[in-house]
Scaffold this active site. Structure first.
Site, PDB file in Angstrom:
ATOM      1  CG  LEU A 147      -1.538   0.307   1.511  1.00  0.00           C
ATOM      2  CD1 LEU A 147      -1.881   1.628   0.673  1.00  0.00           C
ATOM      3  CD2 LEU A 147      -0.228  -0.329   0.602  1.00  0.00           C
ATOM      4  CG  ASP A 148       3.832  -0.197   6.516  1.00  0.00           C
ATOM      5  OD1 ASP A 148       3.285  -1.055   6.990  1.00  0.00           O
ATOM      6  OD2 ASP A 148       4.980   0.007   6.337  1.00  0.00           O
ATOM      7  CG  MET A 149      -0.878   5.398  10.122  1.00  0.00           C
ATOM      8  SD  MET A 149      -0.778   5.522  12.033  1.00  0.00           S
ATOM      9  CE  MET A 149       0.869   6.173  12.048  1.00  0.00           C
ATOM     10  CB  THR A 155       2.360   3.523   2.987  1.00  0.00           C
ATOM     11  OG1 THR A 155       3.789   3.155   3.602  1.00  0.00           O
ATOM     12  CG2 THR A 155       2.395   3.147   1.602  1.00  0.00           C
TER      13      THR A 155
END
Length: 566
Positions: free
Chosen positions: A409-411, A413
């Protein structure tokens, strides 16, 4: 905004600023919260942009969207040699097709001056381009290419027909020999074989004659075509050489100062860059123009901020009036030189965002762990920060085998991630993600009211090479990215969405929401494609997969809490 000549760009604040606290250190230009005085300076500049009538530029804020060109502007808070506090203003690139506009700092080098070397040498290159285009579009070239193609095709057809005749002749002669061996005496058989051999030689000679005939015609046309194509290649080589010489000469004119008075040109600044070559437009951004003017006129720079004004570019996402950091590709090497020796704010990207946070475990057995990753928490170690989901899981499950991380996951998110504790589990889960049998549902809160109840977005994405990690919509080089969306609920000025990513590109959901060809509504708290808030309002809420050992279908859900601070 008062109007001064390009050589006298210092602007005093219209409003009293005595109550403002001055910045203690200069802005870290690539990631920052703008200082209140820079916000005030930007507001004054924006008022000027909204009301001025001295020049015309289509920012795309009116009805004419077809030729709209938004623009990045910058303000530099400075103190002059009399101790007065004010600011300088600049724009990136050209504005209203001009480099010089009253009230804005001039470019580091003005390539558009009529008597400058650039204009004359560019004219020579343009002449080569004209000659090249004339040759490439000429009737003679197209006719020769068509004639050559027709000759080659005709030759292939006749030669193929002759080869087929030879094959049939070979079969017929073989049959005659077989029949003759049973019917003729040795002398008659010898005469027949001699006759059949002569037929074979005659057919082969006929094939050679046909080939020689066509080769001669093809060679004649090809020679004429090669002459033209050689001339085209020669012109291309001359143009490339002159363009390269002009480019290097141009780069040498862009000389940048720093606080110590040291001058370095673009060729020197980018010599240690990965490409060893300045990118197009290097030195034309607002930030280096502002600092150059400040250093060359004895101003003391105190803080800087840049904002976007107008419609977003077609490929990227820029929000009107939003502040943005300087780009990494073009500006980072230049600003590193220009700000050498100046005390700056700390780089926030070097601060561990996961410090003090814990990872909630939702499910655990001998094969997998499902966690709820907090927002502002790396999935895997970064360039400067090792703390991450991977590092925490490695420490918590030291006996695990395999790479642990199956997906990311994106940082920024939050939400569900599945961790594989064994190599076998990792292989099984990875295959499920590749086959897209894993169901993922995200919850996102966007800044605006979405029209319709559901839909799909397909916008190909690639990284912005000049400004990582931003992503661009690119139909030429981008990778396919597909998202399905569904409205969950609406409130005043906001919409809660379910997002179903069919692909897993970097920042896919963020760009698909914010881009004007997507929902054109950024996710709340998106500091790259929208505006900052308490956190990014994007959460991986639901994850459905097959257990890697039992193959049982498992569903995990954790609701988002967007009220939490990151």
């Amino acid at each position: 905004m008062p109007m001064y000549s390009a050589q006298h760009c210092f602007t005093l604040f219209k409003s009293p600023v005595d109550s403002y606290q001055l910045p203690e250190r200069f802005t870290f230009p690539f990631y920052y919260e703008p200082h209140p005085l820079c916000v005030l300076a930007a507001a004054e500049l924006q008022t000027y942009l909204s009301t001025q009538t001295d020049w015309q530029h289509n920012f795309g804020l009116g009805n004419d969207k077809a030729n709209a060109i938004g623009k990045m502007f910058g303000v530099l808070l400075v103190r002059n040699n009399r101790g007065e506090l004010g600011y300088l203003a600049a724009f990136s690139g050209k504005l209203a097709e001009q480099n010089l506009i009253n009230g804005f700092v001039p470019p580091v080098f003005d390539m558009l001056t009529e008597d400058g070397f650039f204009h004359a040498e560019q004219q020579a290159i343009n002449q080569l381009t004209y000659e090249l285009t004339h040759l490439e579009d000429s009737t003679e070239l197209s006719m020769l290419r068509e004639q050559l193609a027709a000759l080659v095709q005709a030759a292939d057809d006749e030669l193929e027909a002759m080869r087929a005749t030879i094959i049939e002749g070979r079969k017929a002669r073989k049959l005659k020999r077989t029949q003759a061996e049973a019917e003729l005496n040795p002398q008659e058989l010898a005469v027949l074989n001699l006759q059949l051999g002569q037929e074979s030689v005659a057919q082969k000679n006929q094939l050679k004659a046909i080939k020689a005939h066509w080769d001669s015609g093809i060679a004649t046309v090809n020679a004429s075509l090669q002459r033209l194509e050689n001339e085209i290649e020669s012109l291309k080589a001359r143009r490339a050489m002159q363009s390269n010489v002009l480019q290097q000469k141009l780069f040498a004119q862009y000389r940048f100062l720093n606080q110590a008075g040291e001058l370095r040109d673009l060729n020197q600044i980018f010599k240690d860059a990965p490409t060893h070559q300045p990118p197009a437009g290097a030195g034309e951004c607002a930030a280096p123009k502002l600092l150059q003017y400040a250093f060359s006129h004895g101003f003391t720079p105190l803080a800087i901020a840049e904002f976007w004004w107008g419609a977003s570019p077609k490929s990227e996402v820029k929000q009107h009036k939003n502040f943005y950091g300087a780009c990494q590709g073009k500006c980072q090497p230049i600003l590193s030189h220009m700000l050498d020796g100046i005390e700056m704010d700390d780089n926030p990207l070097l601060v561990n965002p996961a410090e003090g946070k814990s990872i909630e475990i939702i499910y655990q057995d001998e094969a997998i762990v499902v966690v709820n990753k907090p927002a502002e928490f790396l999935s895997v170690p970064g360039k400067n920060i090792s703390d991450s989901v991977y590092a925490r899981m490695k420490a918590q499950f030291p006996q695990s085998t395999g790479p642990l991380i199956v997906h990311r996951l994106d940082m920024s998110t939050s939400g569900l991630m599945v961790i594989a504790l064994t190599s076998e589990a990792n292989k099984s889960l990875a295959q499920q993600f590749i086959a897209r049998t894993v169901e993922k549902r995200y919850v996102a809160q966007v800044a605006g009211v979405v029209e319709g109840e559901q839909g799909e977005i397909s916008l190909p994405l690639r990284v912005d090479l000049d400004d990582r990690p931003r992503q661009l919509v690119c139909y030429e080089h981008g990778k396919h990215a597909h998202t399905r969306w569904q409205v969950k609920s609406r409130s005043v000025g906001q919409t809660m969405l379910y997002l179903y990513p069919h692909t897993g590109r970097t920042h896919q959901l963020r760009v698909h929401c914010a881009h004007h060809d997507g929902l054109h509504l950024p996710i709340i708290g998106d500091d790259l494609y929208g505006s900052k808030a308490n956190r990014l309002h994007l959460h991986a809420q639901r994850l459905v997969l097959n257990h890697p050992l039992s193959n049982k279908r498992m569903t995990f859900e954790v609701d988002a809490d967007f009220s939490l601070s990151p």
